[in-house]
Design a protein around this motif. Structure first.
Motif, PDB file in Angstrom:
ATOM      1  N   TRP A  66      41.618 -29.481  30.661  1.00 18.57           N
ATOM      2  CA  TRP A  66      41.771 -28.201  31.345  1.00 18.57           C
ATOM      3  C   TRP A  66      43.215 -27.953  31.775  1.00 18.57           C
ATOM      4  O   TRP A  66      43.648 -26.799  31.878  1.00 18.57           O
ATOM      5  CB  TRP A  66      40.831 -28.108  32.553  1.00 18.57           C
ATOM      6  CG  TRP A  66      41.026 -29.167  33.603  1.00 18.57           C
ATOM      7  CD1 TRP A  66      40.323 -30.321  33.743  1.00 18.57           C
ATOM      8  CD2 TRP A  66      42.006 -29.164  34.659  1.00 18.57           C
ATOM      9  NE1 TRP A  66      40.792 -31.043  34.819  1.00 18.57           N
ATOM     10  CE2 TRP A  66      41.815 -30.361  35.400  1.00 18.57           C
ATOM     11  CE3 TRP A  66      42.999 -28.274  35.046  1.00 18.57           C
ATOM     12  CZ2 TRP A  66      42.606 -30.681  36.505  1.00 18.57           C
ATOM     13  CZ3 TRP A  66      43.791 -28.588  36.149  1.00 18.57           C
ATOM     14  CH2 TRP A  66      43.590 -29.780  36.862  1.00 18.57           C
ATOM     15  N   LEU A  67      43.974 -29.027  32.015  1.00 18.44           N
ATOM     16  CA  LEU A  67      45.369 -28.847  32.410  1.00 18.44           C
ATOM     17  C   LEU A  67      46.190 -28.321  31.230  1.00 18.44           C
ATOM     18  O   LEU A  67      47.061 -27.463  31.397  1.00 18.44           O
ATOM     19  CB  LEU A  67      45.949 -30.164  32.924  1.00 18.44           C
ATOM     20  CG  LEU A  67      47.350 -30.088  33.533  1.00 18.44           C
ATOM     21  CD1 LEU A  67      47.380 -29.111  34.710  1.00 18.44           C
ATOM     22  CD2 LEU A  67      47.826 -31.463  33.988  1.00 18.44           C
ATOM     23  N   GLY A  68      45.896 -28.829  30.043  1.00 17.99           N
ATOM     24  CA  GLY A  68      46.560 -28.301  28.856  1.00 17.99           C
ATOM     25  C   GLY A  68      46.228 -26.837  28.626  1.00 17.99           C
ATOM     26  O   GLY A  68      47.092 -26.033  28.258  1.00 17.99           O
ATOM     27  N   LEU A  69      44.974 -26.471  28.865  1.00 20.11           N
ATOM     28  CA  LEU A  69      44.566 -25.074  28.693  1.00 20.11           C
ATOM     29  C   LEU A  69      45.224 -24.175  29.739  1.00 20.11           C
ATOM     30  O   LEU A  69      45.585 -23.029  29.441  1.00 20.11           O
ATOM     31  CB  LEU A  69      43.039 -24.966  28.785  1.00 20.11           C
ATOM     32  CG  LEU A  69      42.263 -25.668  27.661  1.00 20.11           C
ATOM     33  CD1 LEU A  69      40.761 -25.587  27.930  1.00 20.11           C
ATOM     34  CD2 LEU A  69      42.600 -25.052  26.306  1.00 20.11           C
ATOM     35  N   LEU A  70      45.389 -24.694  30.953  1.00 19.48           N
ATOM     36  CA  LEU A  70      46.084 -23.933  31.991  1.00 19.48           C
ATOM     37  C   LEU A  70      47.529 -23.665  31.577  1.00 19.48           C
ATOM     38  O   LEU A  70      48.040 -22.545  31.731  1.00 19.48           O
ATOM     39  CB  LEU A  70      46.053 -24.702  33.314  1.00 19.48           C
ATOM     40  CG  LEU A  70      46.867 -24.100  34.474  1.00 19.48           C
ATOM     41  CD1 LEU A  70      46.327 -22.722  34.850  1.00 19.48           C
ATOM     42  CD2 LEU A  70      46.852 -25.031  35.685  1.00 19.48           C
ATOM     43  N   GLY A  71      48.195 -24.689  31.045  1.00 21.75           N
ATOM     44  CA  GLY A  71      49.568 -24.515  30.592  1.00 21.75           C
ATOM     45  C   GLY A  71      49.681 -23.527  29.447  1.00 21.75           C
ATOM     46  O   GLY A  71      50.634 -22.739  29.382  1.00 21.75           O
ATOM     47  N   LEU A  72      48.708 -23.547  28.545  1.00 24.69           N
ATOM     48  CA  LEU A  72      48.718 -22.587  27.437  1.00 24.69           C
ATOM     49  C   LEU A  72      48.543 -21.159  27.947  1.00 24.69           C
ATOM     50  O   LEU A  72      49.205 -20.229  27.477  1.00 24.69           O
ATOM     51  CB  LEU A  72      47.601 -22.919  26.444  1.00 24.69           C
ATOM     52  CG  LEU A  72      47.888 -24.032  25.436  1.00 24.69           C
ATOM     53  CD1 LEU A  72      46.648 -24.293  24.587  1.00 24.69           C
ATOM     54  CD2 LEU A  72      49.064 -23.662  24.542  1.00 24.69           C
ATOM     55  N   THR A  73      47.655 -20.988  28.911  1.00 30.06           N
ATOM     56  CA  THR A  73      47.435 -19.656  29.484  1.00 30.06           C
ATOM     57  C   THR A  73      48.702 -19.128  30.148  1.00 30.06           C
ATOM     58  O   THR A  73      49.118 -17.985  29.917  1.00 30.06           O
ATOM     59  CB  THR A  73      46.293 -19.704  30.517  1.00 30.06           C
ATOM     60  OG1 THR A  73      45.107 -20.184  29.891  1.00 30.06           O
ATOM     61  CG2 THR A  73      46.042 -18.323  31.107  1.00 30.06           C
ATOM     62  N   ALA A  74      49.317 -19.981  30.974  1.00 26.00           N
ATOM     63  CA  ALA A  74      50.565 -19.586  31.629  1.00 26.00           C
ATOM     64  C   ALA A  74      51.655 -19.321  30.596  1.00 26.00           C
ATOM     65  O   ALA A  74      52.462 -18.397  30.744  1.00 26.00           O
ATOM     66  CB  ALA A  74      51.014 -20.675  32.600  1.00 26.00           C
ATOM     67  N   GLY A  75      51.662 -20.128  29.538  1.00 23.24           N
ATOM     68  CA  GLY A  75      52.695 -19.996  28.524  1.00 23.24           C
ATOM     69  C   GLY A  75      52.589 -18.718  27.716  1.00 23.24           C
ATOM     70  O   GLY A  75      53.596 -18.058  27.436  1.00 23.24           O
ATOM     71  N   ILE A  76      51.371 -18.355  27.335  1.00 23.95           N
ATOM     72  CA  ILE A  76      51.189 -17.114  26.578  1.00 23.95           C
ATOM     73  C   ILE A  76      51.618 -15.920  27.424  1.00 23.95           C
ATOM     74  O   ILE A  76      52.337 -15.023  26.964  1.00 23.95           O
ATOM     75  CB  ILE A  76      49.721 -16.972  26.125  1.00 23.95           C
ATOM     76  CG1 ILE A  76      49.384 -18.053  25.091  1.00 23.95           C
ATOM     77  CG2 ILE A  76      49.469 -15.579  25.546  1.00 23.95           C
ATOM     78  CD1 ILE A  76      47.914 -18.143  24.749  1.00 23.95           C
ATOM     79  N   GLY A  77      51.182 -15.927  28.687  1.00 23.15           N
ATOM     80  CA  GLY A  77      51.599 -14.852  29.587  1.00 23.15           C
ATOM     81  C   GLY A  77      53.095 -14.860  29.820  1.00 23.15           C
ATOM     82  O   GLY A  77      53.737 -13.802  29.900  1.00 23.15           O
ATOM     83  N   GLY A  78      53.672 -16.061  29.918  1.00 22.04           N
ATOM     84  CA  GLY A  78      55.113 -16.173  30.123  1.00 22.04           C
ATOM     85  C   GLY A  78      55.907 -15.664  28.939  1.00 22.04           C
ATOM     86  O   GLY A  78      56.952 -15.024  29.104  1.00 22.04           O
ATOM     87  N   LEU A  79      55.419 -15.942  27.739  1.00 26.73           N
ATOM     88  CA  LEU A  79      56.109 -15.467  26.540  1.00 26.73           C
ATOM     89  C   LEU A  79      56.091 -13.942  26.475  1.00 26.73           C
ATOM     90  O   LEU A  79      57.105 -13.308  26.149  1.00 26.73           O
ATOM     91  CB  LEU A  79      55.454 -16.056  25.292  1.00 26.73           C
ATOM     92  CG  LEU A  79      56.098 -15.693  23.952  1.00 26.73           C
ATOM     93  CD1 LEU A  79      57.547 -16.166  23.907  1.00 26.73           C
ATOM     94  CD2 LEU A  79      55.300 -16.290  22.800  1.00 26.73           C
TER      95      LEU A  79
END
Length: 242
Positions: free
Chosen positions: A172-185
């Motif tokens: 779930w931590l990896g998925l959290l980072g992906l979510t933040a990353g997509i929004g950040g991009l």
């Protein structure tokens, strides 16, 4: 027993992540978000007085802490089936930190002196100073968007993808980072391409950076937890032999 991760390194990485996150949140909360025009921005910087330069020095320190925290995360991801992902993440983290430090040098030092001159200028002097002030604001927005896209939108998702291939971090931590990353991009790209707006440089910026720093904080907590468990291994093994 061979350890993949030294508890001392894990503790260092964990505390770097926690310290970097806390400092980043504090200094960014104190920093005004640049979704305003040239004149009000120059006035805002001028009225910040003696706090403007130290505030940006604090942001610079936070950037360095965040960088080392990210590199420490990379060290915990050794042994995954795609180590090249970690190398790309580390490289992007270094580049993003360099971009942000340049941004802080301009925003934290040069902009303050330009703003002081701009606000004090009258008539022809102010007219002549306006293009410089406008150029500075555009440069700050471009660097901000570039940093945001690199740090949150590229480095963080790469680390998160590596996390999903590792057993060190929960999925779930990896998925959290992906979510933040997509929004950040998306946020960084919109800032770079379109400039400032309340939606992008305030709301989206705060939302996805909050998720991103939460990811970094939790990664640090995970490292401290594993370090504590790893430190007990020799004692457990020794006790079993008695």
């Amino acid at each position: 027993m061979t350890r993949l991760n030294d508890p001392r390194v894990l503790r260092l990485g964990g505390w770097l992540a926690i310290a970097g996150t806390i400092l980043s949140v504090v200094v960014n909360a104190l920093h005004p978000h640049q979704d305003i025009g040239t004149d009000p921005f120059m006035v805002e910087v001028h009225e910040a007085g003696g706090m403007w330069i130290p505030l940006h020095y604090g942001i610079s320190v936070a950037v360095v802490l965040d960088l080392f925290a990210m590199l420490a995360i990379g060290k915990t991801l050794r042994g995954i089936d795609r180590p090249d992902i970690v190398r790309y993440a580390n490289g992007t983290a270094v580049v993003s930190a360099a971009v942000m430090l340049v941004l802080m040098g301009i925003d934290g030092f040069s902009t303050k002196h330009i703003a002081d001159f701009y606000v004090a200028a009258q008539g022809a002097e102010k007219t002549a100073a306006y293009p410089v002030a406008y150029l500075i604001l555009l440069l700050l927005l471009a660097l901000l968007g570039l940093w945001y896209a690199l740090f949150f939108g590229v480095a963080m998702p790469l680390y998160s993808i590596a996390m999903l291939r590792s057993t060190f971090y929960p999925r779930w931590l990896g998925l959290l980072g992906l979510t933040a990353g997509i929004g950040g991009l998306i946020t960084g790209s919109l800032t770079y391409l379109l400039g400032s707006s309340f939606l992008v440089t305030t709301l989206m910026f705060l939302l996805f950076s909050s998720l991103g720093f939460l990811w970094l904080l939790l990664a640090g907590v995970r490292q401290l937890k594993v370090a504590s468990e790893e430190a007990k291994v020799p004692e457990t093994a020794e006790g079993a032999l008695r």
